[in-house]
Every structure is written in structure tokens, then in C-alpha cells.
Design a protein around this motif. Structure first.
Motif, short mmCIF file in Angstrom:
data_model
loop_
_atom_site.label_atom_id
_atom_site.label_comp_id
_atom_site.label_asym_id
_atom_site.label_seq_id
_atom_site.Cartn_x
_atom_site.Cartn_y
_atom_site.Cartn_z
N SER A 1 1.37 4.51 0.50
CA SER A 1 0.38 5.28 0.61
C SER A 1 -0.12 5.24 2.14
CB SER A 1 -0.68 4.71 -0.24
OG SER A 1 -1.12 3.43 -0.02
N TYR B 1 -3.85 8.26 4.38
CA TYR B 1 -3.81 9.57 3.78
C TYR B 1 -3.14 9.85 2.46
CZ TYR B 1 -4.63 11.11 8.81
OH TYR B 1 -5.06 11.05 10.03
N ASN B 2 -3.76 9.18 1.46
CA ASN B 2 -3.10 8.97 0.23
C ASN B 2 -3.63 9.89 -0.72
OD1 ASN B 2 -5.57 7.83 -0.02
ND2 ASN B 2 -4.66 5.64 -0.25
N LYS B 3 -4.49 10.70 -0.54
CA LYS B 3 -5.28 11.83 -1.70
C LYS B 3 -4.69 12.97 -1.48
CE LYS B 3 -9.39 13.88 -3.27
NZ LYS B 3 -10.93 13.92 -3.07
N LEU B 4 -3.95 13.64 -2.26
CA LEU B 4 -3.46 14.99 -2.12
C LEU B 4 -4.45 15.95 -2.51
CD1 LEU B 4 -0.97 16.78 -1.69
CD2 LEU B 4 -0.56 16.76 -4.01
N SER C 1 -2.58 21.47 -2.55
CA SER C 1 -1.04 21.86 -2.48
C SER C 1 -0.71 23.03 -2.98
CB SER C 1 -0.42 20.62 -3.10
OG SER C 1 -0.66 20.45 -4.29
N GLY D 1 -6.86 14.74 8.10
CA GLY D 1 -5.98 14.57 7.15
C GLY D 1 -4.45 14.68 7.60
N ARG E 1 1.21 21.03 1.78
CA ARG E 1 0.39 19.87 1.25
C ARG E 1 -0.58 19.35 2.02
NH1 ARG E 1 6.07 16.93 -0.87
NH2 ARG E 1 6.39 18.39 -2.49
N TYR F 1 -3.03 16.24 2.90
CA TYR F 1 -3.60 14.78 2.42
C TYR F 1 -4.98 14.29 3.16
CZ TYR F 1 1.18 14.54 0.58
OH TYR F 1 2.43 14.70 -0.36
#
Length: 275
Positions: A20, A29-32, A35, A115, A272, A274
């Protein structure tokens, strides 16, 4: 034995979670946040994408581009899990302005600050084509863009521009990453960037990416750094931007278009973002 078990448990609890964490910058940067996997055939998802079709430069586009951008499905459609942005040689008129080529310019309906952006794409191989993956500050208020003056109206270059990937029309064996901005204190225009060899960009997919925080902005092809930009409070890269995908014909970086050009495709597997 009990001591060994406790030691292993401790190591496991304290080991950083590299899955993550961005391995290159150390920033998580672990939140999508946004996308599109392009898995639904037809037109691009209108909940995510805005067609920018109004020419902002007296009936034409900036940089001496030769096309009109359209919202026609002939110019952009999703099939077999990818988005195809197609440039076509055809006469097309918009509000009395006639061009000899058509293509597409898509804005995300998503504004973000900082991000990681990843776009897996295959580029057109024909001379004269100019594909780009890039961002503009939402306060540009450019004619026909999605956000209008919602975030302000400073124009370009004070809004800031991040070219994650561009490819010229005369060199299909490399890509460019570039930054354009106006100093927020002096309003003086600045630009800088880098270039990298990508010899199979039109036959193979590559991941074009950006890592963005308040200290720096780094651009990559796959995992190779193209350029590192030093961010700062006097630069317009600490507020919302939006992502753009487009395929231009001719112009400053497209160059001469072959007389036998008929069409070519900029193919995107996924987008994507993030945070």
C-alpha cells in the motif's frame, strides 16, 4: 523457542506494508480515488468523462493543431477492454470552422490534488500524430472544459500544466514529460521537462505515471523516472487539476502529416488515480 516466535511476531507487526506504499517516493497512495477499466463496450462512461469539443482559439485549437475534436463514437469507443481514441482524416465543420481531421479530447469529471496517476496505453505509430496524457489546473476556465470557472479563472499558464506523457509526430521511439507554469508571484512563464526512449510504444502497452505531492512531481514510463520537478508555494501545482486524454494531429509537436494518412489509434487499457 517462545522467544523466537515472539521475535517473528514483532517483526511481522513492525514491517512496513509495501503493497500500500509507493515504493519510489515513500508516499502512501493506497486509496483508489478514480478509475476506468474500460470494460463496458460503447461510448466512454459519461459519469467519468467530458468531451471537450468547442475550439477555444477562434474556431481552432491551440498549438496549430489541425483537427476538430468531436463527441462522435467513430472517434472514441470502448471495445475488448480498451478505450480507442481514433484520429481520422475527414472533413468536419464546427460552428463554421472546417478542418480536415477529427479526433477526441476527454476531460475527467474528477478534480484532485496530489496522488499517483497511472495510465496503461499503446500509442499511435503514424507520423503527424500527437498523443498526450496530461493535466491542467481546474482554474484555467478554458472554453468548453468541464469545470468552467468553478475553481477560478486565471488562464494558462498560471493554472499549471503537467504533461505526464507526450509523443511527437516525428519521433515514435521516445516520449516526453514536461511542465508548464506561470510563477504565482511574478506571473513569469516557465517550463522544464525530460525525454525517454520507448522504442515499442506503438506495439506494446506501457504504464505512464505521475507521483505528485507538495515537494515534487515525478513522471515515469513503467518504473523508469523521466523527470523530477521540484514543487513549491510559488508554483500552481498545489491545487486541483484534472486529467486529459487526447490525440492531436499536426501542430507544434505533431509536425507534418503524411499525405496518405487515413487514421490511427491511441489505445488506453486503464486510467487509475490513487490518493
Amino acid at each position: 523457542m517462545r522467544t523466537l516466535i515472539l521475535l517473528l511476531i514483532f517483526i511481522g507487526l513492525t514491517r512496513p506494508n509495501t503493497d500500500s506504499k509507493n515504493k519510489k517516493s515513500g508516499t502512501s497512495y493506497n486509496k483508489l480515488a478514480f478509475s476506468d477499466e474500460f470494460d463496458i463496450a460503447g461510448r466512454p462512461d459519461d459519469q467519468k468523462w467530458h468531451y471537450q469539443v468547442i475550439p477555444p482559439n477562434n474556431g481552432s485549437w491551440h498549438n496549430d493543431e489541425l483537427q476538430h475534436y468531436t463527441d462522435k463514437e467513430d472517434n472514441s469507443h470502448v471495445s475488448d477492454g480498451t478505450l480507442k481514441i481514433k484520429a481520422i482524416k475527414e472533413q468536419y465543420s464546427y460552428n463554421g470552422s472546417t478542418k480536415e481531421y477529427t479526433s477526441v479530447r476527454l476531460n475527467t469529471k474528477f478534480a484532485f490534488t496530489y496522488g499517483r496517476v497511472e495510465v496503461r496505453a499503446k500509442l499511435p505509430g503514424t507520423a503527424g500524430t500527437w498523443p498526450a496524457i496530461w493535466t491542467l489546473g481546474t482554474n484555467i476556465n478554458e472554453t468548453g472544459n468541464y469545470f468552467g470557472d468553478q475553481y477560478g479563472s486565471v488562464g494558462w499558464p498560471l493554472c499549471g500544466e503537467i504533461d505526464i506523457m507526450e509523443q511527437t509526430g516525428w519521433d515514435k521511439n521516445s516520449t516526453i514529460s514536461h511542465f508548464h507554469w506561470g510563477d504565482l508571484n511574478t506571473e513569469v512563464y516557465n517550463d522544464e521537462g525530460g525525454e525517454i526512449a520507448v522504442v515499442n510504444a506503438s506495439s506494446e502497452y506501457h504504464i505512464y505515471s505521475m507521483e505528485w505531492n507538495s515537494d515534487s512531481i515525478k513522471t515515469y514510463v513503467d518504473d523508469t523516472l523521466v523527470h523530477e520537478f521540484q514543487n513549491g508555494s510559488n508554483k500552481p501545482f498545489n491545487h486541483e487539476h484534472y486529467l486529459i486524454l487526447n490525440l492531436a494531429i499536426g501542430g507544434n509537436l505533431g509536425g507534418n502529416v503524411p499525405v496518405n494518412f487515413t487514421e490511427d489509434i491511441f489505445e488506453i487499457d486503464y486510467v487509475r488515480i490513487y490518493q
